[in-house]
Design an enzyme around this catalytic site. Structure first.
Site, PDB file in Angstrom:
ATOM      1  N   HIS A 210      40.901  14.360 -32.549  1.00 21.85           N
ATOM      2  CA  HIS A 210      41.053  15.817 -32.544  1.00 21.85           C
ATOM      3  C   HIS A 210      41.991  16.201 -33.670  1.00 21.85           C
ATOM      4  CE1 HIS A 210      41.317  19.894 -31.000  1.00 21.85           C
ATOM      5  NE2 HIS A 210      42.615  19.829 -31.278  1.00 21.85           N
TER       6      HIS A 210
ATOM      7  N   ASP B 119      40.960  26.837 -19.320  1.00 16.17           N
ATOM      8  CA  ASP B 119      41.627  26.909 -20.624  1.00 16.17           C
ATOM      9  C   ASP B 119      41.014  28.013 -21.478  1.00 16.17           C
ATOM     10  OD1 ASP B 119      43.184  25.984 -23.001  1.00 16.17           O
ATOM     11  OD2 ASP B 119      41.160  25.599 -23.729  1.00 16.17           O
TER      12      ASP B 119
ATOM     13  N   ARG C 238      46.138  34.352 -23.926  1.00 14.17           N
ATOM     14  CA  ARG C 238      47.312  34.021 -24.764  1.00 14.17           C
ATOM     15  C   ARG C 238      47.174  34.632 -26.153  1.00 14.17           C
ATOM     16  NH1 ARG C 238      46.834  27.991 -24.888  1.00 14.17           N
ATOM     17  NH2 ARG C 238      48.528  28.105 -26.381  1.00 14.17           N
TER      18      ARG C 238
ATOM     19  N   SER D 237      46.425  22.719 -23.327  1.00 15.67           N
ATOM     20  CA  SER D 237      45.136  23.310 -23.677  1.00 15.67           C
ATOM     21  C   SER D 237      44.273  22.297 -24.437  1.00 15.67           C
ATOM     22  CB  SER D 237      45.399  24.568 -24.525  1.00 15.67           C
ATOM     23  OG  SER D 237      44.261  24.964 -25.226  1.00 15.67           O
TER      24      SER D 237
ATOM     25  N   LYS E 179      40.835  19.680 -22.740  1.00 13.49           N
ATOM     26  CA  LYS E 179      39.468  19.576 -23.272  1.00 13.49           C
ATOM     27  C   LYS E 179      39.163  18.142 -23.709  1.00 13.49           C
ATOM     28  CE  LYS E 179      40.668  23.111 -25.698  1.00 13.49           C
ATOM     29  NZ  LYS E 179      41.029  24.332 -26.370  1.00 13.49           N
TER      30      LYS E 179
HETATM   31  N1  URA Z   1      43.987  24.943 -29.949  1.00 13.88           N
HETATM   32  C1  URA Z   1      43.696  24.860 -28.626  1.00 13.88           C
HETATM   33  O1  URA Z   1      42.652  24.333 -28.247  1.00 13.88           O
HETATM   34  N2  URA Z   1      44.573  25.384 -27.756  1.00 13.88           N
HETATM   35  C2  URA Z   1      45.727  25.953 -28.123  1.00 13.88           C
HETATM   36  O2  URA Z   1      46.476  26.388 -27.281  1.00 13.88           O
HETATM   37  C3  URA Z   1      46.008  26.043 -29.495  1.00 13.88           C
HETATM   38  C4  URA Z   1      45.123  25.511 -30.391  1.00 13.88           C
END
Ligand code: URA
Length: 433
Positions: free
Chosen positions: A82, A161, A168, A183, A187
């Site tokens: 990631h 999320d 957010r 967050s 995932k």
């Molecule tokens: N990318 C994400 O997936 N979540 C966040 O909170 C910030 C960046």
């Protein structure tokens, strides 16, 4: 349980229990708790933070809020990566075939981009025929047969999320380390891989501008991964200038192929070898220098390029484009940006280059915008190059000539010059295991 009490408890700086965290995540996801109460709680978290346990509970609640991918029927180790995002970051297109050519499975779900350029899935769509959407059984069988499959993220992966992130975004509560770490990791963990390598960017084109914040985020994510029994490593890497030379969707696929053909040994190549080596080392339990050697050999022998062809063919794409990457579609109109003076290039602000590429049509401002897959920028220089006045700094591509004026003006602001060679920042600052 009352939402009011949870907000008040966090506002006073106290630790929330697993039950309280589960309560608000579940309640918000199913629509029982209103935006205004969750907004207040998120703001309290921004000020009072969350400790390691709370962050783990939040990650767990979000990852359990939707589908999770079960990769247990796949033999061997599945690795994932990631990146926290950056300009010109096409590393997945290079790293995935290198790692897969060495026997580590890649079963990856990637996102679409909102921002400077598309995400990996948008980039892959610039290859004719490539299917980014497969059923779960098709996805698993492509991984079993070819050792690699990259598709778009399932709509129901960590829906909590998705909802919290959208809130957010409009309540100035994105930049809290526990909220970002949970967050991202919810995932990644829902995607099911055994090994995860995180590329945490730092610098002008990164989400985290300071090294200290990037380091804290990387540590928090590695801690979460460990808490879930995963093998997680994080690299803190430079995003002051764009990665590689090409920015834009098909232009980035083109550069990825050129790296796998061994034509270019630039910063992008170095970072891809390092990310791949960490994925291979963590997955196969071998030392990093042996893993690095294997990754370099995979590129030099052409094995990684063969694996890329197998991968693209298995997902319906026209793999003859890999033999001749110049056939990838780029937008028809071009403009050059020329150097304003003699000197060393001392800065190429990644964020500004990203904004210019978006102005050319390569990125989305809102999630429903159409991307011009052939639009973007090819840099002719990197930081440290000595240029003469009127030498080309970049080539801009777009399908709409009227976009060049604002994009060229923006792009010219990304460059700074110096009379002395500039000090070059390292590409990789630190690796956290
Ligand atoms: N990318 C994400 O997936 N979540 C966040 O909170 C910030 C960046």
């Amino acid at each position: 349980m009352r939402m009011y009490d949870i907000i008040y408890k966090k506002r006073m700086g106290n630790e929330l229990t697993r039950e309280e965290i589960d309560y608000f995540v579940r309640g918000y996801t199913n629509g029982d708790i209103p935006d205004y109460q969750i907004s207040a709680l998120l703001m309290a978290i921004c000020f009072s933070s969350m400790n390691k346990n709370e962050t783990l509970y939040l990650t767990d609640a979000m990852l359990r809020s939707g589908d999770t991918v079960d990769l247990s029927s796949i033999d061997g180790i599945c690795a994932d990566k990631h990146s926290t995002g950056g300009v010109g970051d096409k590393t997945t297109l290079i790293v995935a075939p290198i790692v897969s050519s060495l026997g580590v499975k890649i079963a990856k779900m990637s996102g679409r981009g909102l921002g400077f350029t598309g995400g990996t899935v948008d980039k892959l769509e610039s290859i004719d025929g490539y299917k980014t959407s497969l059923s779960s059984s098709e996805f698993l069988s492509v991984v079993k047969e070819n050792g690699i499959c990259v598709v778009g993220q399932s709509g129901n992966l960590a829906p909590a999320d998705k909802k919290l992130y959208a809130l957010r975004d409009v309540t100035a509560t994105v930049d809290s380390i526990p909220l970002i770490a949970s967050s991202i990791m919810s995932k990644k963990l829902a995607s099911g891989a055994d090994t995860i390598v995180l590329d945490v960017k730092t610098g002008s084109g990164a989400f985290m501008k300071s090294k200290d914040d990037s380091l804290a985020l990387a540590r928090a994510m590695v801690e979460i991964g460990k808490g879930f029994g995963k093998n997680v490593r994080a690299l803190i890497t430079n995003m002051d200038e764009p990665l590689g030379y090409n920015i834009g969707n098909s232009l980035e696929v083109m550069e990825a192929i050129q790296i796998l053909k061994g034509y270019k040994k630039n910063d992008l190549y170095t970072l891809c070898i390092e990310l791949s080596a960490n994925m291979v080392s963590a997955s196969l339990g071998i030392d990093i220098s042996t893993a690095r050697e294997l990754c370099v050999n995979s590129v030099e022998s052409g094995n990684a390029l063969c694996k890329m062809k197998e991968w693209i063919t298995a997902q319906g794409g026209d793999s003859s484009l890999i033999d001749d990457e110049e056939r990838l579609t780029v937008s028809p109109y071009k403009r050059e940006l020329l150097a304003e003076r003699d000197g060393y290039i001392s800065k190429i602000c990644a964020e500004t280059v990203g904004e210019a590429s978006m102005l050319l049509g390569a990125g989305r401002k809102t999630k429903d915008d159409e991307i011009d897959l052939g639009a973007g920028i090819v840099l002719k220089v990197k930081i440290g190059h000595l240029v003469r006045k009127n030498e080309p700094l970049a080539l801009l591509y777009s399908s709409d000539e009227s976009l060049f004026l604002s994009a060229t003006e923006k792009l010219s602001k990304a460059f700074a010059y110096s009379d002395e060679p500039p000090k070059k920042e390292p590409l990789i600052y630190e690796t956290i295991t």
